[in-house]
Design a protein around this motif. Structure first.
Motif, PDB file in Angstrom:
ATOM      1  N   TYR A  85      -2.030   8.533  -0.300  1.00 16.97           N
ATOM      2  CA  TYR A  85      -3.475   8.650  -0.484  1.00 16.97           C
ATOM      3  C   TYR A  85      -4.074   9.915   0.122  1.00 16.97           C
ATOM      4  O   TYR A  85      -5.241  10.216  -0.098  1.00 16.97           O
ATOM      5  CB  TYR A  85      -4.188   7.419   0.080  1.00 16.97           C
ATOM      6  N   GLY A  86      -3.296  10.626   0.917  1.00 14.43           N
ATOM      7  CA  GLY A  86      -3.774  11.880   1.481  1.00 14.43           C
ATOM      8  C   GLY A  86      -4.476  11.756   2.816  1.00 14.43           C
ATOM      9  O   GLY A  86      -4.823  12.763   3.432  1.00 14.43           O
TER      10      GLY A  86
ATOM     11  N   ARG B 247       5.362   2.978   7.781  1.00 18.99           N
ATOM     12  CA  ARG B 247       4.548   2.407   6.696  1.00 18.99           C
ATOM     13  C   ARG B 247       3.192   3.102   6.617  1.00 18.99           C
ATOM     14  O   ARG B 247       2.709   3.420   5.532  1.00 18.99           O
ATOM     15  CB  ARG B 247       4.368   0.909   6.933  1.00 18.99           C
ATOM     16  N   MET B 248       2.573   3.362   7.753  1.00 20.35           N
ATOM     17  CA  MET B 248       1.266   4.018   7.727  1.00 20.35           C
ATOM     18  C   MET B 248       1.401   5.461   7.233  1.00 20.35           C
ATOM     19  O   MET B 248       0.529   5.945   6.513  1.00 20.35           O
ATOM     20  CB  MET B 248       0.589   3.925   9.095  1.00 20.35           C
ATOM     21  N   ASN B 249       2.491   6.132   7.570  1.00 26.74           N
ATOM     22  CA  ASN B 249       2.731   7.479   7.043  1.00 26.74           C
ATOM     23  C   ASN B 249       2.975   7.443   5.531  1.00 26.74           C
ATOM     24  O   ASN B 249       2.564   8.361   4.816  1.00 26.74           O
ATOM     25  CB  ASN B 249       3.895   8.154   7.758  1.00 26.74           C
ATOM     26  N   ASP B 250       3.622   6.388   5.047  1.00 25.71           N
ATOM     27  CA  ASP B 250       3.827   6.206   3.614  1.00 25.71           C
ATOM     28  C   ASP B 250       2.471   6.118   2.906  1.00 25.71           C
ATOM     29  O   ASP B 250       2.239   6.769   1.893  1.00 25.71           O
ATOM     30  CB  ASP B 250       4.669   4.948   3.369  1.00 25.71           C
TER      31      ASP B 250
ATOM     32  N   ILE C 266      -8.648   2.575   2.446  1.00 22.89           N
ATOM     33  CA  ILE C 266      -7.866   3.689   1.926  1.00 22.89           C
ATOM     34  C   ILE C 266      -7.651   3.441   0.433  1.00 22.89           C
ATOM     35  O   ILE C 266      -6.997   2.483   0.049  1.00 22.89           O
ATOM     36  CB  ILE C 266      -6.513   3.796   2.660  1.00 22.89           C
ATOM     37  N   GLY C 267      -8.225   4.306  -0.375  1.00 25.72           N
ATOM     38  CA  GLY C 267      -8.128   4.154  -1.824  1.00 25.72           C
ATOM     39  C   GLY C 267      -9.509   4.206  -2.450  1.00 25.72           C
ATOM     40  O   GLY C 267     -10.530   4.316  -1.763  1.00 25.72           O
TER      41      GLY C 267
END
Length: 189
Positions: free
Chosen positions: A158-159, A150-153, A103-104
């Motif tokens: 990052y979308g 945390r995963m929702n954050d 992710i990123g």
């Protein structure tokens, strides 16, 4: 090989001086979570868990980067002879051994991208790899939180958050809850 706790803290503080940011406090929370969880697991060394938790994001010393931080940390720690900690710099971002689950931005050269892929493919993950993957997925800079929070954050910043990676982190959480007897959602450090 691993540095001792004092040396790991020195490396973390030195890296923070080069590139200040919330990643240092996040790393400390990861280390504390890893310590607490591994201490409840008969076959794990809580000091090792703490040290690799401290150093998992050490590649951030090179600046504000995305994927580059994993290979930067790996090269840095390998140059110091700390192969066990270097490994975690790579594995902590890949609960699933697939570069496409990162992710990123993939802000690395083609050579570095191939090296990361080869390293991921070459590692047989152990409980230390998956423990830091878990702790990274529950650690904010000030405290651990429920894994979904945390995963929702991350998803919000990052979308997206690949569903297979999300499911793998939940699977790892359940594994360590069974192994340690702890309720990871309410972990106290």
């Amino acid at each position: 090989m691993l540095p001792d706790r004092e040396k790991a803290l020195f490396l973390l503080n030195e890296a923070y001086e080069r590139n200040p940011g919330p990643w240092k406090d996040h790393s400390i929370v990861v280390a504390k979570c890893a310590y607490v969880i591994s201490k409840q697991c008969d076959d794990m060394d809580e000091e090792k868990a703490y040290i690799i938790g401290l150093l998992h994001d050490i590649g951030r010393r090179e600046g504000i980067t995305n994927l580059s931080h994993v290979i930067d940390g790996y090269h840095y720690l390998m140059a110091l002879g700390y192969d066990e900690a270097a490994r975690i710099c790579i594995t902590h971002s890949f609960a699933i051994k697939d570069i496409n689950t990162y992710i990123g931005n993939k802000d690395v050269s083609d050579v570095d991208l191939k090296e990361i892929c080869d390293l991921i493919d070459g590692y047989e993950y152990d409980d230390y790899d998956t423990l830091i993957q878990l702790c990274d997925s529950i650690a904010l800079p000030d405290k651990p939180v429920k894994i979904e929070m945390r995963m929702n954050d991350v998803k919000q910043r990052y979308g997206y958050y690949p569903s297979n990676k999300w499911n793998k982190h939940i699977e790892i959480k359940h594994y360590f809850e069974n192994k340690s007897g702890l309720d990871i959602d309410f972990l106290e450090i």
